[in-house]
Design an enzyme around this catalytic site. Structure first.
Site, short mmCIF file in Angstrom:
data_model
loop_
_atom_site.label_atom_id
_atom_site.label_comp_id
_atom_site.label_asym_id
_atom_site.label_seq_id
_atom_site.Cartn_x
_atom_site.Cartn_y
_atom_site.Cartn_z
N CYS A 1 13.57 11.09 7.23
CA CYS A 1 13.17 10.37 8.62
C CYS A 1 14.33 10.85 9.57
O CYS A 1 14.14 11.03 10.68
CB CYS A 1 12.71 9.06 8.74
SG CYS A 1 13.74 8.12 7.91
N LYS B 1 0.76 -1.17 -0.21
CA LYS B 1 0.01 -0.03 0.17
C LYS B 1 0.94 1.24 -0.02
O LYS B 1 1.55 1.60 1.00
CB LYS B 1 -0.92 0.18 1.33
CG LYS B 1 -2.03 1.34 1.22
CD LYS B 1 -2.41 1.79 2.13
CE LYS B 1 -2.21 2.94 2.62
NZ LYS B 1 -2.10 4.12 1.81
N VAL C 1 0.95 7.09 13.25
CA VAL C 1 0.35 5.98 12.53
C VAL C 1 0.80 4.70 13.07
O VAL C 1 0.10 3.62 13.09
CB VAL C 1 0.10 6.30 11.09
CG1 VAL C 1 -0.34 4.96 10.37
CG2 VAL C 1 -0.28 7.41 10.42
N SER D 1 4.80 7.58 10.07
CA SER D 1 4.95 8.46 11.18
C SER D 1 4.57 7.58 12.39
O SER D 1 4.16 6.53 12.54
CB SER D 1 4.00 9.67 11.31
OG SER D 1 2.67 9.06 11.31
N GLU E 1 8.92 1.43 11.04
CA GLU E 1 10.25 2.38 10.70
C GLU E 1 9.64 3.92 10.93
O GLU E 1 8.87 4.13 10.00
CB GLU E 1 10.91 2.24 9.47
CG GLU E 1 11.52 0.77 9.23
CD GLU E 1 13.02 1.21 9.71
OE1 GLU E 1 13.53 1.99 10.45
OE2 GLU E 1 13.58 -0.09 9.54
N GLU F 1 8.82 16.04 15.43
CA GLU F 1 9.35 15.99 14.09
C GLU F 1 8.66 17.04 13.28
O GLU F 1 7.42 16.77 13.17
CB GLU F 1 9.19 14.49 13.70
CG GLU F 1 9.71 14.24 12.43
CD GLU F 1 9.34 12.89 11.80
OE1 GLU F 1 8.34 12.55 11.80
OE2 GLU F 1 10.19 12.29 11.04
P1 NAD Z 1 2.16 8.82 7.60
O1 NAD Z 1 2.42 7.93 9.03
O2 NAD Z 1 1.14 9.69 7.61
O3 NAD Z 1 1.51 7.71 6.49
C1 NAD Z 1 2.41 6.45 6.39
C2 NAD Z 1 1.26 5.45 5.61
O4 NAD Z 1 0.23 4.92 6.46
C3 NAD Z 1 0.58 5.94 4.29
O5 NAD Z 1 0.62 4.80 3.42
C4 NAD Z 1 -0.56 6.11 4.91
O6 NAD Z 1 -1.73 6.01 3.94
C5 NAD Z 1 -0.77 5.24 6.00
N1 NAD Z 1 -2.02 5.21 7.01
C6 NAD Z 1 -2.61 6.42 7.59
N2 NAD Z 1 -3.19 6.12 8.50
C7 NAD Z 1 -3.33 4.76 8.76
C8 NAD Z 1 -4.17 4.04 9.55
N3 NAD Z 1 -5.05 4.42 10.25
N4 NAD Z 1 -4.01 2.48 9.52
C9 NAD Z 1 -2.95 2.32 8.64
N5 NAD Z 1 -2.26 2.71 7.78
C10 NAD Z 1 -2.54 4.46 7.68
O7 NAD Z 1 3.63 9.21 7.10
P2 NAD Z 1 3.85 10.14 6.05
O8 NAD Z 1 3.34 11.55 6.47
O9 NAD Z 1 3.50 9.55 4.61
O10 NAD Z 1 5.48 10.11 5.98
C11 NAD Z 1 6.10 10.83 7.05
C12 NAD Z 1 6.47 10.26 8.05
O11 NAD Z 1 7.29 8.85 7.80
C13 NAD Z 1 7.71 10.82 8.99
O12 NAD Z 1 7.05 10.46 10.49
C14 NAD Z 1 9.21 10.30 8.59
O13 NAD Z 1 9.90 10.14 9.72
C15 NAD Z 1 8.61 8.84 8.45
N6 NAD Z 1 9.69 7.88 7.77
C16 NAD Z 1 10.21 7.06 8.39
C17 NAD Z 1 11.38 6.64 7.71
C18 NAD Z 1 12.06 5.27 8.35
O14 NAD Z 1 12.71 4.59 7.56
N7 NAD Z 1 12.35 5.36 9.49
C19 NAD Z 1 11.40 6.76 6.41
C20 NAD Z 1 10.79 7.77 5.74
C21 NAD Z 1 9.65 8.30 6.26
#
Ligand code: NAD
Length: 488
Positions: free
Chosen positions: A291, A183, A240, A237, A259, A390
Site C-alpha cells: 500500500c 474476515k 471498499v 482499498s 487503512e 493506485e
Molecule cells: P479490497 O478493498 O478489494 O478488499 C479488502 C477486504 O474488503 C477484503 O477482505 C474484501 O473481501 C472486503 N470487501 C470487499 N467488498 C466489501 C464490501 N462491500 N463490504 C465489506 N467488505 C468488503 O482490497 P484488496 O484488493 O484485497 O487489497 C488491496 C488494497 O489494500 C490496496 O488498495 C492497498 O493499498 C490496500 N492496502 C492498504 C494497507 C494499509 O495499511 N493502508 C495495507 C495493505 C493493503
C-alpha cells in the site's frame, strides 16, 4: 462439511506438508457454514448467518471470559504464547503466504511473518499497561478515566498482506480486551486458518477470536453492517473503505478505522546517496506489492541522467530474478490473480495511449502465470491516470523536478497520503520536506519499513486512525470519565 486442505511443498526453499482446517472458526471449533457453502480452493465460505453466529460467540466470550473478566497479565501471557507459536511455525506460514499471494517465500518470512511475530509480541507487552488517569477537579469529587474495550469488533483484511494486517489488528484488539470476528480476503484465506489452530494451542478461550471466510459483498458487508459489532478495523482499498464507512453510518455507527490505498512519492534530491536511492526506490515499488509503494518517483534534474541508467540496470537485474516465489534467489513474484494482472496491464496500456514511454518492462514476464516485468515509465505528467490512481503492481513513473518547493507541491498533488520516501544527505532538507509532505508515514533514505512501535496510517483518502504503536491502543478502547461524589 468443515474439511481440511493439504498441500505438499517440494521446493528449493521449503519442503513439507501442511494441512489446514478449511471450515469457519467459531468458538475455537471448526464448523461448516450454515448454508453448507464452499469454496475458495477448498475453503468454506460463510454468509450473514455465519456472521451472526460468530458475533454471538464473540459477545459471549467478551462477557464471560475476556474483556474485564480476564486480567491484562493473562491476556499478555496468551499473546506472548501466540507469538512464540507463530515463530515456531514461521516456515509454514511463509509457505502458505507465498502459495496464496504469490509473495516471495523469503520476503514473506522476513517481512510478513517476522512482522506479525514482532507485532503480537509488542502488544503482549502492552496488555497489562492499559490505564486511565486520575484527574484533580474539586475536593468534593474523585474523578478518573478508564480505557475500556469496545466488546466484539471486526478485523477485515486485504489480500497483499493478509497475515501481517491481521496481526496489526489482533495484537492491540486482544491486548485491550476486545473479542474479534476476523474476515480474511477471499483471495488469501490460508494463513488465517493456520493461525486459528495456534489460537487454540496458545490457550485463548473459545469465542475470543472467530474467523469467517467469505466474499466481500456477502460476509464483508454483513459484518460491517452488523448491529452488534462496535468497531470495524478495515484494511483494503479506498473504494471498499468508503462502503465500510457508509455501512457503519447506515447501521449502528460503529467506530471505523481505515487503512487504505496510496500513491506515495519517492523524492530523490541531487545530493542523495545514489546507490542507496536506487536500491530503496526499487524495493519501494518494483519488488513488492504494498500500500505504501513509492509509485511516483521524482528525481531532481542534476542527477536525473545518472539516476535513470542505474535504476534501469537495477530493474533489469530484478527482472532476471522475477519468477517462482519458491525459487532460490527470486526477488519478485507474480500478481495474485488474473483480475489483478489485467488491471495492472490495463494501466500500462492506458498510459501508452496517453503518450507515456515504457523505459523497461511493460509486458508479461514469461508465458505462464500472472508475472509482470518490473516497469519504469517516463514522459508522464500529474494529470494522467497512471500518476493519479493506485496501480498496485510493479509499475512506477518517473518525473524530473527542479526545486524543493516544486517537488513538495507535486508530491502533495494526490488524493492519497499514506507514505513518502525522501532521499537526501542534507538533514535540514530531509526534515523540511518530510514535514511538508502530507502523509501518515515518512521515510528518509529508506522506504516502507514499518515497526510495531511506530504508528502507521493515512492522511487524506489513505485512511482514518492509526495502527501500531501506543497510538493504536486509543483506537481499540473507549474512554469513560468517572465522577465520584465525596461530599453531600
Ligand atoms: P479490497 O478493498 O478489494 O478488499 C479488502 C477486504 O474488503 C477484503 O477482505 C474484501 O473481501 C472486503 N470487501 C470487499 N467488498 C466489501 C464490501 N462491500 N463490504 C465489506 N467488505 C468488503 O482490497 P484488496 O484488493 O484485497 O487489497 C488491496 C488494497 O489494500 C490496496 O488498495 C492497498 O493499498 C490496500 N492496502 C492498504 C494497507 C494499509 O495499511 N493502508 C495495507 C495493505 C493493503
Amino acid at each position: 462439511m468443515a474439511g481440511t486442505y493439504t498441500h505438499k511443498f517440494d521446493t528449493p526453499v521449503y519442503k513439507g506438508e501442511i494441512t489446514i482446517n478449511t471450515g469457519l472458526f467459531i468458538n475455537n471449533k471448526w464448523v461448516a457454514p450454515v448454508e453448507g457453502k464452499t469454496v475458495i480452493t477448498s475453503v468454506s465460505v460463510g454468509t450473514s448467518k455465519d456472521v451472526d453466529i460468530a458475533v454471538k460467540a464473540a459477545e459471549e466470550a467478551y462477557k464471560n471470559v475476556w474483556g474485564l473478566r480476564c486480567s491484562g497479565r493473562e491476556r499478555g501471557k496468551l499473546l506472548y504464547k501466540l507469538a512464540t507459536l507463530i515463530e515456531r511455525d514461521a516456515d509454514e506460514f511463509s509457505a502458505l503466504e507465498a502459495l496464496d499471494v504469490g509473495k516471495v517465500f523469503a520476503h514473506a518470512k522476513a517481512g510478513d511473518v517476522g512482522g506479525a511475530i514482532n507485532t503480537i509480541r509488542y502488544y503482549a507487552g502492552w496488555a497489562d499497561k492499559i490505564q486511565g488517569k486520575t484527574i484533580e477537579t474539586t475536593d468534593a469529587k474523585f474523578t478518573y478515566t478508564r480505557h475500556e474495550p469496545y466488546g466484539a469488533i471486526v478485523s477485515e483484511d486485504p489480500y497483499p498482506t493478509q497475515q501481517f494486517m491481521a496481526s496489526w489488528k489482533l495484537g492491540p484488539a486482544l491486548a485491550t480486551g476486545n473479542t474479534v470476528v476476523l474476515k480474511p480476503s477471499e483471495l488469501t484465506p490460508l494463513t488465517a486458518l493456520k493461525l486459528a489452530d495456534l489460537i487454540v494451542e496458545a490457550g485463548f478461550p473459545p469465542g475470543v477470536v472467530n474467523i469467517v471466510n467469505g466474499y466481500g459483498h456477502e460476509v464483508g458487508q454483513a459484518i460491517t453492517e452488523h448491529p452488534r459489532l462496535r468497531k470495524v478495523a478495515f484494511t483494503g482499498s479506498t473504494v471498499v473503505g468508503r462502503k465500510v464507512m457508509k455501512a457503519s453510518a447506515d447501521t449502528n455507527l460503529k467506530v471505523v478505522t481505515l487503512e487504505l490505498g496510496g500513491k506515495s512519492p519517492t523524492i530523490i534530491f541531487d545530493d542523495a546517496d545514489l546507490e542507496k536511492a536506487v536500491r530503496w526506490a526499487s524495493f519501494g515499488i518494483l519488488q513488492r506489492q504494498a500500500c505504501t509503494a513509492g509509485s511516483r518517483i521524482f528525481v531532481q534534474e542534476g542527477i536525473y541522467n545518472n539516476f535513470l541508467p542505474l535504476f534501469q540496470k537495477a530493474t533489469e537485474e530484478l527482472t532476471e530474478k522475477t519468477g517462482d516465489p519458491f525459487g532460490v534467489g527470486t526477488q519478485h513474484g507474480p500478481q495474485v490473480s488474473q483480475t489483478q494482472f489485467d488491471r495492472v496491464m490495463g494501466f500500462i496500456e492506458h498510459g501508452k495511449s496517453e503518450g507515456a514511454k515504457i523505459l523497461i518492462g511493460g509486458e508479461r514476464h514469461g508465458t505462464e502465470g500472472y508475472f509482470i516485468k518490473p516497469t519504469i515509465i517516463t514522459d508522464v505528467h500529474l494529470g494522467m491516470k497512471l500518476t493519479r490512481e493506485e496501480i498496485f503492481g510493479p509499475v512506477c513513473t518517473i518525473i524530473k523536478f527542479k526545486t524543493e518547493e516544486e517537488v513538495i507541491e507535486k508530491g502533495n498533488d494526490t488524493e492519497y497520503g499514506l507514505g513518502s520516501n525522501i532521499f537526501t544527505e542534507n538533514l535540514n532538507r530531509a526534515i523540511r520536506v518530510s514535514n511538508a509532505i502530507q502523509s501518515g508515514s515518512s521515510w528518509v533514505n529508506i522506504a516502507q519499513v514499518t515497526d510495531p512501535a511506530v504508528p502507521f496510517g493515512g492522511y487524506k483518502h489513505s485512511g482514518i486512525g492509526r495502527e501500531l504503536g501506543e497510538y493504536a491502543l486509543d483506537t481499540y478502547t473507549q474512554v469513560k470519565g468517572v465522577h465520584i461524589n465525596l461530599g453531600p
